[in-house]
Design a protein around this motif. Structure first.
Motif, PDB file in Angstrom:
ATOM      1  N   GLU A 241      -3.334  -0.658  -6.766  1.00 14.60           N
ATOM      2  CA  GLU A 241      -2.124  -1.317  -7.253  1.00 14.60           C
ATOM      3  C   GLU A 241      -1.225  -1.724  -6.091  1.00 14.60           C
ATOM      4  OE1 GLU A 241      -0.651   1.628  -9.931  1.00 14.60           O
ATOM      5  OE2 GLU A 241      -1.842   0.902 -11.633  1.00 14.60           O
ATOM      6  N   GLN A 242      -1.185  -0.898  -5.038  1.00 15.64           N
ATOM      7  CA  GLN A 242      -0.393  -1.253  -3.861  1.00 15.64           C
ATOM      8  C   GLN A 242      -1.035  -2.401  -3.087  1.00 15.64           C
ATOM      9  OE1 GLN A 242       2.661  -0.275  -3.204  1.00 15.64           O
ATOM     10  NE2 GLN A 242       2.582   0.998  -5.042  1.00 15.64           N
TER      11      GLN A 242
ATOM     12  N   SER B  53       2.861   2.159  -0.156  1.00 15.58           N
ATOM     13  CA  SER B  53       3.936   1.284  -0.618  1.00 15.58           C
ATOM     14  C   SER B  53       4.960   1.001   0.488  1.00 15.58           C
ATOM     15  CB  SER B  53       4.637   1.899  -1.836  1.00 15.58           C
ATOM     16  OG  SER B  53       5.133   3.191  -1.526  1.00 15.58           O
ATOM     17  N   ASP B  54       5.015   1.859   1.523  1.00 11.72           N
ATOM     18  CA  ASP B  54       5.956   1.654   2.622  1.00 11.72           C
ATOM     19  C   ASP B  54       5.557   0.495   3.528  1.00 11.72           C
ATOM     20  OD1 ASP B  54       7.512   3.871   1.862  1.00 11.72           O
ATOM     21  OD2 ASP B  54       6.230   5.245   2.980  1.00 11.72           O
TER      22      ASP B  54
ATOM     23  N   GLN C  79       3.619   6.431   2.689  1.00 14.63           N
ATOM     24  CA  GLN C  79       2.928   5.968   1.501  1.00 14.63           C
ATOM     25  C   GLN C  79       2.497   4.526   1.735  1.00 14.63           C
ATOM     26  OE1 GLN C  79       2.326   7.957  -1.181  1.00 14.63           O
ATOM     27  NE2 GLN C  79       3.374   9.619  -0.112  1.00 14.63           N
TER      28      GLN C  79
ATOM     29  N   LYS D 115      -0.163  -5.504  -4.973  1.00 19.99           N
ATOM     30  CA  LYS D 115       1.229  -5.902  -4.769  1.00 19.99           C
ATOM     31  C   LYS D 115       1.427  -6.553  -3.406  1.00 19.99           C
ATOM     32  CE  LYS D 115       3.446  -2.472  -7.789  1.00 19.99           C
ATOM     33  NZ  LYS D 115       4.328  -1.284  -7.836  1.00 19.99           N
TER      34      LYS D 115
END
Length: 235
Positions: free
Chosen positions: A101-102, A214-215, A212, A105
């Motif tokens: 998912e990351q 996401s970072d 993470q 994105k």
């Protein structure tokens, strides 16, 4: 009236006492919450510092960034992008869903600046197993219909993980004998001692465990100029 006034006075004192006691109880909590928010802001500033990120990245474990032949890669995004990620994944891995998912994105937001080369680390001896079927079909879709078709089929799988539903849309692999791509992905993982999933490689280094995935969005703009400078210096 005197009794009423006395009772009112006592009620006033009682309300005041309760209010003060409540304030003395709540005040430390508010101060603690304020300090907590300040600490979170400081931590976020720390995490967003590109110098710290790059230091941890460069001090991490090196991975041999060896490109496979074009027909054995599954690259989503801009193949000529400066920032190249390698994503080692397995369709049946529980932690691979949030990782995918990351990736998705990042590709959606920075698709012109980033590419993700997926390496499928699956069990190859069970050609009827879901892990093999999914990975082999993703490779076929990528080769025959392109990156977007493969990415969409991966989205559909990781979104619901409904194997029967996924098969009804995308079907089974057309070829279960030519395993060249998956074998090379597996060998690449073994050669680099990556025997777990998910694993993310950036600039030939394992993604820092202090961060993470996401970072990564915080550092895209910082990484691109840095990579351009490295290319200029190497010419």
């Amino acid at each position: 009236y005197a009794n009423i006034e006395a009772l009112s006075f006592l009620n006033f004192i009682l309300v005041g006492f309760v209010s003060m006691a409540t304030w003395f109880y709540v005040k430390p909590l508010l101060e603690s919450d304020k300090k907590g928010k300040e600490s979170q802001r400081d931590l976020l500033k720390f995490k967003k510092d590109a110098r710290i990120f790059n230091t941890l990245l460069n001090d991490g474990e090196c991975v041999e960034f060896q490109n496979l032949p074009d027909d054995q890669n599954v690259i989503i995004g801009n193949s000529d992008a400066i920032i190249k990620l390698v994503a080692v994944t397995n369709p049946l891995c529980g932690y691979c869903k949030p990782a995918f998912e990351q990736y998705d994105k990042i590709l959606s937001r920075f698709g012109d600046q980033v590419s993700v080369s997926f390496k499928f680390n699956v069990f190859l001896k069970d050609v009827e197993g879901p892990g093999f079927i999914l990975a082999q079909r993703w490779v076929e879709l990528y080769q025959k219909k392109g990156a977007e078709a493969a990415l969409q089929s991966m989205r559909d799988w990781f979104d619901k993980k409904d194997f029967d539903g996924w098969k009804s849309i995308y079907g089974l692999p057309e070829n279960t004998e030519d395993l060249t791509v998956l074998e090379n992905h597996k060998n690449w993982s073994l050669k680099n001692d990556i025997n777990y999933t998910p694993a993310t490689i950036l600039k030939g280094q394992l993604f820092p465990k202090e961060y993470q995935l996401s970072d990564l969005i915080y550092f895209i703009d910082d990484l691109a100029p840095q990579k351009e400078e490295e290319l200029v210096e190497s010419e």
